[in-house]
Enzyme design. Structure first.
Site, PDB file in Angstrom:
ATOM      1  NE  ARG A  85      -3.352   2.912   0.981  1.00  0.00           N
ATOM      2  CZ  ARG A  85      -4.392   2.988   1.780  1.00  0.00           C
ATOM      3  NH1 ARG A  85      -4.904   1.888   2.306  1.00  0.00           N
ATOM      4  NH2 ARG A  85      -4.941   4.155   2.076  1.00  0.00           N
ATOM      5  NE  ARG A  94      -7.187   3.936  -1.653  1.00  0.00           N
ATOM      6  CZ  ARG A  94      -7.439   4.526  -0.491  1.00  0.00           C
ATOM      7  NH1 ARG A  94      -8.001   3.871   0.474  1.00  0.00           N
ATOM      8  NH2 ARG A  94      -7.141   5.787  -0.309  1.00  0.00           N
ATOM      9  CG  ASP A  97      -8.627   1.627   2.496  1.00  0.00           C
ATOM     10  OD1 ASP A  97      -7.851   1.997   3.404  1.00  0.00           O
ATOM     11  OD2 ASP A  97      -9.758   2.125   2.314  1.00  0.00           O
ATOM     12  CG  ASP A  99     -10.951   2.201   5.698  1.00  0.00           C
ATOM     13  OD1 ASP A  99      -9.750   2.497   5.855  1.00  0.00           O
ATOM     14  OD2 ASP A  99     -11.629   2.588   4.727  1.00  0.00           O
TER      15      ASP A  99
HETATM   16  N1  PH2 Z   1     -12.512   3.670  -0.863  1.00  0.00           N
HETATM   17  C1  PH2 Z   1     -12.165   4.960  -0.892  1.00  0.00           C
HETATM   18  C2  PH2 Z   1     -12.673   5.887  -1.905  1.00  0.00           C
HETATM   19  N2  PH2 Z   1     -13.622   5.316  -2.809  1.00  0.00           N
HETATM   20  N3  PH2 Z   1     -14.887   3.533  -3.646  1.00  0.00           N
HETATM   21  C3  PH2 Z   1     -15.262   2.247  -3.563  1.00  0.00           C
HETATM   22  N4  PH2 Z   1     -16.173   1.794  -4.431  1.00  0.00           N
HETATM   23  N5  PH2 Z   1     -14.750   1.390  -2.616  1.00  0.00           N
HETATM   24  C4  PH2 Z   1     -13.822   1.812  -1.715  1.00  0.00           C
HETATM   25  O1  PH2 Z   1     -13.386   1.029  -0.827  1.00  0.00           O
HETATM   26  C5  PH2 Z   1     -13.406   3.167  -1.753  1.00  0.00           C
HETATM   27  C6  PH2 Z   1     -13.972   4.012  -2.752  1.00  0.00           C
HETATM   28  C7  PH2 Z   1     -11.243   5.512   0.106  1.00  0.00           C
HETATM   29  O2  PH2 Z   1     -10.820   4.592   0.993  1.00  0.00           O
HETATM   30 MG    MG Z   2     -11.231   3.633   2.957  1.00  0.00          MG
HETATM   31 MG    MG Z   3      -8.177   3.658   4.892  1.00  0.00          MG
END
Ligand code: PH2
Ligand code: MG
Ligand code: MG
Length: 363
Positions: A85, A94, A97, A99
């Site tokens: 990452r 990325r 990710d 979260d």
């Molecule tokens: N994560 C983001 C920004 N936009 N769009 C989708 N569809 N899925 C994501 O996990 C995502 C995003 C920032 O972490």
């Molecule tokens: Mg995110």
């Molecule tokens: Mg994040």
């Protein structure tokens, strides 16, 4: 150390996305003091954000852990780093990710960590996965179930944009109580109300009295007034507005009141005009039985409304239902008029608290 259930959002939009998600899950399962319990399906989602980006593969994992939230956060960051990452900014593509969405019922707000995730209630790519695991999870700040939060988004993803006019539109049948609620909300937010100009329509009394040949005139009157009132160039950036109607109701009433030739012409006029109309950041969709609505129409006694019949209200209700089945313009918060008791301040306060999560209403 107490064991907590936590939910992790996974996303990847670079390289072999499935492989990155699988590797991240395997590393999570192997991390000290972490037990991987359940994983949602991997879902393909369009990237939310301003710049065009490759599609994401998203998922949510449920874990149990004796780690504290900060320690867990470090584990997640470690997995992200070892899977390549790069940290190029908030909205950059990325490889992976991870979260931290929810950590038990804890509410955490530090420089590093905001839990619950501050945007999760706007993101179907998170909520849909969480719903698969357990729709009954309660968002510890919003105090609403994940299932309910997901249903407000109708499979769409949104982001708060506080630079736009913060237009909150109240929708629902005639007599459902839109204007009353609009006044209560506007009082609280000390903001302007955009009222439907029903009583200045010179054609409406005659239409309701049975002169259906004036229906097109009446609908065009409403259309032009509303286009003026909700014009993007008229509403100010960042300012909060409450409208006691949703613009798209125009098409509902046109369908209910015009014959097919009139409707075709109406749509040709509606189409270009509707492009200038400000999008609501949130719709509050009010519900009640048609019988209750009709009783309210009788009680408030606007003369030309007194001919409205139950069947007409039923037809309008159905049109509203199909409008919001396909609605992609904003989150929609459904409420029942029967849950509102204006003699109890907390019944409006509950709605106000929810609005604060969807619209930039705080000064
Ligand atoms: N994560 C983001 C920004 N936009 N769009 C989708 N569809 N899925 C994501 O996990 C995502 C995003 C920032 O972490
Ligand atoms: Mg995110
Ligand atoms: Mg994040």
């Amino acid at each position: 150390m107490a064991i907590q259930t936590a939910y992790i959002g996974l996303g990847s939009n670079l390289g072999d996305r499935r492989e990155y998600l699988n590797k991240a899950l395997a590393m999570l399962a192997q991390a000290n003091q972490v037990e991987l319990c359940r994983v949602s399906d991997f879902i393909e989602t369009s990237a939310l954000g301003d710049n065009p980006q490759p599609d994401y593969l998203n998922a949510v994992a449920e874990i149990r852990t004796s780690l504290g939230p900060e320690e867990l956060y470090e584990v997640l960051a470690g997995i992200e780093n070892s899977l390549g990452r790069e940290r190029k900014g908030k909205w950059a593509s990325r490889t992976i990710d991870l979260d931290l969405l929810l950590f038990g019922e804890q509410v955490i707000s530090t420089e590093k960590l905001t839990v619950p995730h501050s945007q999760m209630h706007f993101r179907s790519f998170v909520l849909k996965c969480l719903v698969q695991i357990d729709p009954g999870i309660i968002h510890p700040v919003m105090k609403v179930s994940i299932g309910e939060l997901a249903s407000r988004l109708n499979d769409c993803d949104f982001a708060l944009n506080s630079d736009l006019p913060q237009l909150i539109s109240i929708a629902g049948n005639i007599g459902v109580g839109k204007t009353t609620l609009a006044k209560k909300l506007a009082e609280y937010f000390s903001c302007e109300i955009l009222y439907e100009p029903y009583d200045t329509n010179p054609f409406l009394p005659e239409v309701y009295a049975g002169k259906y040949e004036l229906s097109l005139d009446s609908q065009l009157y409403f259309l032009t007034r509303r286009v003026e009132q909700l014009n993007q160039r008229v509403l100010l950036s960042k300012k909060v507005y409450i409208s006691d109607y949703v613009f798209d109701k125009e098409l509902i009433y046109a369908r209910a009141l015009l014959d097919s030739k009139q409707l075709a012409l109406y749509k040709d006029i509606y189409e270009p005009l509707s492009k200038n109309v400000c999008n609501p950041v949130l719709v509050i969709y009010m519900h009640d039985s048609e019988k209750e609505c009709l009783d309210r129409i009788h009680n408030r006694n606007r003369p030309y409304e007194q001919r409205i019949e139950l069947g007409f209200l039923e037809e309008i209700s159905e049109y509203y239902e199909s409008l919001f089945e396909k609605w992609v313009k904003s989150p929609v918060m459904k409420i029942s008029t029967s849950d509102l008791d204006y003699s109890k301040p907390e019944s409006v306060e509950k709605i106000i608290q929810q609005i604060k999560f969807y619209a930039a209403v705080e000064k």
